[in-house]
Write an enzyme that holds these catalytic residues in place. Structure first.
Site, PDB file in Angstrom:
ATOM      1  N   ASP A  79      -1.083   0.520  -1.416  1.00 19.58           N
ATOM      2  CA  ASP A  79      -1.734   1.811  -1.189  1.00 19.58           C
ATOM      3  C   ASP A  79      -3.219   1.787  -1.536  1.00 19.58           C
ATOM      4  O   ASP A  79      -3.899   2.811  -1.441  1.00 19.58           O
ATOM      5  CB  ASP A  79      -1.049   2.891  -2.025  1.00 19.58           C
ATOM      6  N   ARG A 126       3.632   0.950  10.643  1.00 14.32           N
ATOM      7  CA  ARG A 126       4.066  -0.450  10.567  1.00 14.32           C
ATOM      8  C   ARG A 126       5.570  -0.569  10.779  1.00 14.32           C
ATOM      9  O   ARG A 126       6.044  -1.408  11.544  1.00 14.32           O
ATOM     10  CB  ARG A 126       3.702  -1.030   9.188  1.00 14.32           C
ATOM     11  N   ARG A 127       6.341   0.279  10.090  1.00 19.76           N
ATOM     12  CA  ARG A 127       7.796   0.232  10.250  1.00 19.76           C
ATOM     13  C   ARG A 127       8.199   0.705  11.643  1.00 19.76           C
ATOM     14  O   ARG A 127       9.073   0.127  12.278  1.00 19.76           O
ATOM     15  CB  ARG A 127       8.471   1.077   9.162  1.00 19.76           C
ATOM     16  N   ARG A 144       8.005  12.284   5.452  1.00 24.69           N
ATOM     17  CA  ARG A 144       7.291  11.865   4.259  1.00 24.69           C
ATOM     18  C   ARG A 144       8.021  12.437   3.059  1.00 24.69           C
ATOM     19  O   ARG A 144       9.014  13.128   3.199  1.00 24.69           O
ATOM     20  CB  ARG A 144       5.822  12.283   4.276  1.00 24.69           C
ATOM     21  N   ARG A 150      13.433  11.055   0.613  1.00 25.99           N
ATOM     22  CA  ARG A 150      13.764  10.301   1.814  1.00 25.99           C
ATOM     23  C   ARG A 150      15.228   9.881   1.833  1.00 25.99           C
ATOM     24  O   ARG A 150      15.887   9.949   2.875  1.00 25.99           O
ATOM     25  CB  ARG A 150      12.834   9.101   1.932  1.00 25.99           C
TER      26      ARG A 150
HETATM   27  N1  LIG Z   1       4.515   3.876   0.841  1.00 26.52           N
HETATM   28  C1  LIG Z   1       4.589   4.427  -0.447  1.00 26.52           C
HETATM   29  C2  LIG Z   1       4.928   3.408  -1.450  1.00 26.52           C
HETATM   30  N2  LIG Z   1       3.981   2.771  -2.153  1.00 26.52           N
HETATM   31  C3  LIG Z   1       4.588   1.837  -2.931  1.00 26.52           C
HETATM   32  C4  LIG Z   1       5.946   1.912  -2.686  1.00 26.52           C
HETATM   33  C5  LIG Z   1       6.984   1.073  -3.275  1.00 26.52           C
HETATM   34  C6  LIG Z   1       6.543   0.026  -4.226  1.00 26.52           C
HETATM   35  C7  LIG Z   1       5.722  -1.069  -3.614  1.00 26.52           C
HETATM   36  O1  LIG Z   1       5.783  -1.348  -2.414  1.00 26.52           O
HETATM   37  O2  LIG Z   1       5.009  -1.711  -4.389  1.00 26.52           O
HETATM   38  C8  LIG Z   1       6.170   2.939  -1.767  1.00 26.52           C
HETATM   39  C9  LIG Z   1       7.467   3.434  -1.262  1.00 26.52           C
HETATM   40  C10 LIG Z   1       7.921   2.850   0.051  1.00 26.52           C
HETATM   41  O3  LIG Z   1       7.115   2.401   0.872  1.00 26.52           O
HETATM   42  O4  LIG Z   1       9.130   2.879   0.295  1.00 26.52           O
END
Ligand SMILES: NCc1[nH]cc(CCC(=O)O)c1CC(=O)O
Length: 334
Positions: A79, A126-127, A144, A150
């Site tokens: 992030d 991306r997903r 979200r 979720r």
């Molecule tokens: N996108 C949000 C986010 N940021 C970090 C994580 C999980 C922990 C990580 O990837 O380090 C997540 C949740 C997810 O994508 O399911």
């Protein structure tokens, strides 16, 4: 040095991650005090891609570091924008969790077992792009909200499945709810997924030195390669890009292997390429793989942050689905 003030967002995932880093620092003999920070992304119910991407979470925390309100911040590396923040430094990249995505589906189903027409919830381009590229005939619904929200959408029947980072579930102690770990051959994780960044001010040499004990050189090399790929593609943090680097045994010692995916949410473009390079040149490896992807077709794609264009109505973070956390603490898109 007085107690290290460690800034954290209030979500379950953020506090778990910050708590883990705080414990490691305490083990190293430091006093640590947790300071709560609220960010724009925590209070807005908008789809994250619509309010400027995941950078909104990092920005407030970085301001607190620069203002001197806190000494240390812990980010999910995926992030954290790839542009360096003047005055700040990533003092440590701790050893990373499993970087893969997982599926949480109704009735214990795997991706391959989901009937055509099933609804998969994800707010991540991306997903979305990689699911579309698999040609399973599933419908993507943009959602979200935090991990709890979720998973709640699957439990309530609003969607048939969601895709999440395995690391997030692991940190929250909810890995048993995953119904399949998705192989990177099908779904490459986001750059930096599963890894943390421990950030501090570059002029605070005492703090930089304190957090440096948490650094894991292999993880750092991998995430530098992955983020260099992202940066060289000039992509925003919510772009449909996957990246995964691994340390591998080469003929003359350790090397880095980097895989990349670039696609579009409608599956009209899907590119996968990989490259192996020297362990100590992760940045160049990322740049070179980006070059290959650009030459092979990624150059024409719009990879700036943009609102996601799923096929269904957005499912907002619903407080009813998140009984264990306040509703204004969503996780980021990825
Ligand atoms: N996108 C949000 C986010 N940021 C970090 C994580 C999980 C922990 C990580 O990837 O380090 C997540 C949740 C997810 O994508 O399911």
């Amino acid at each position: 040095m007085t107690a290290l003030r460690l800034g954290t967002r209030r979500s379950a995932l953020a506090t778990t991650q910050s708590g883990w880093v705080a414990d490691r620092l305490r083990e190293a003999g430091h006093e640590v005090e947790l300071v709560e920070i609220t960010t724009e992304g925590d209070v807005s119910g908008e789809l994250l891609t619509a309010i400027g991407g995941t950078g909104v979470f990092a920005a407030a925390i970085r301001r607190a570091l620069l203002d001197g309100r806190i000494d240390v911040a812990v980010h999910s590396l995926k992030d954290l924008p790839t542009t360096p923040e003047p005055g700040l430094v990533v003092g440590a990249v701790p050893v990373r969790e499993d970087s893969r995505d997982v599926l949480v589906a109704r009735d214990g189903l795997t991706l391959g077992e989901l009937p055509a027409g099933s609804v998969v919830g994800t707010g991540s381009p991306r997903r979305t792009a990689q699911l579309a590229a698999l040609g399973l005939g599933v419908r993507i619904r943009p959602i979200r909200g935090n991990v709890d929200t979720r998973i709640g959408l699957v439990a309530s029947g609003a969607v048939d499945a969601v895709v999440l980072a395995r690391a997030g579930l692991a940190r929250l102690g909810r890995l048993d709810e995953a119904t399949e770990v998705l192989d990177p051959i099908q779904i490459l994780p986001a750059a930096g997924q599963g890894a943390l960044a421990v950030e501090c001010r570059s002029d605070r040499h005492d703090v930089v030195s304190a957090v440096s004990v948490l650094d894991d050189p292999d993880t750092r090399a991998c995430v530098v390669a992955e983020r260099s790929l992202l940066a060289a593609l000039e992509a925003g943090c919510t772009a449909p890009i996957g990246a995964l680097a691994e340390v591998v045994e080469g003929d003359d010692g350790l090397e880095l292997s980097l895989r990349g995916f670039v696609g579009s949410e409608d599956a009209s473009v899907e590119l996968r390429r990989s490259l192996v390079g020297p362990y100590d040149e992760p940045e160049s490896l990322g740049r070179r793989l980006a070059q290959i992807l650009l030459e092979d077709g990624a150059a024409g794609l719009d990879m700036t942050d943009h609102p996601t264009s799923g096929t269904g109505e957005p499912v907002a973070a619903d407080p009813e689905h998140a009984p264990r956390q306040a509703p204004h603490q969503p996780e980021q898109v990825s």
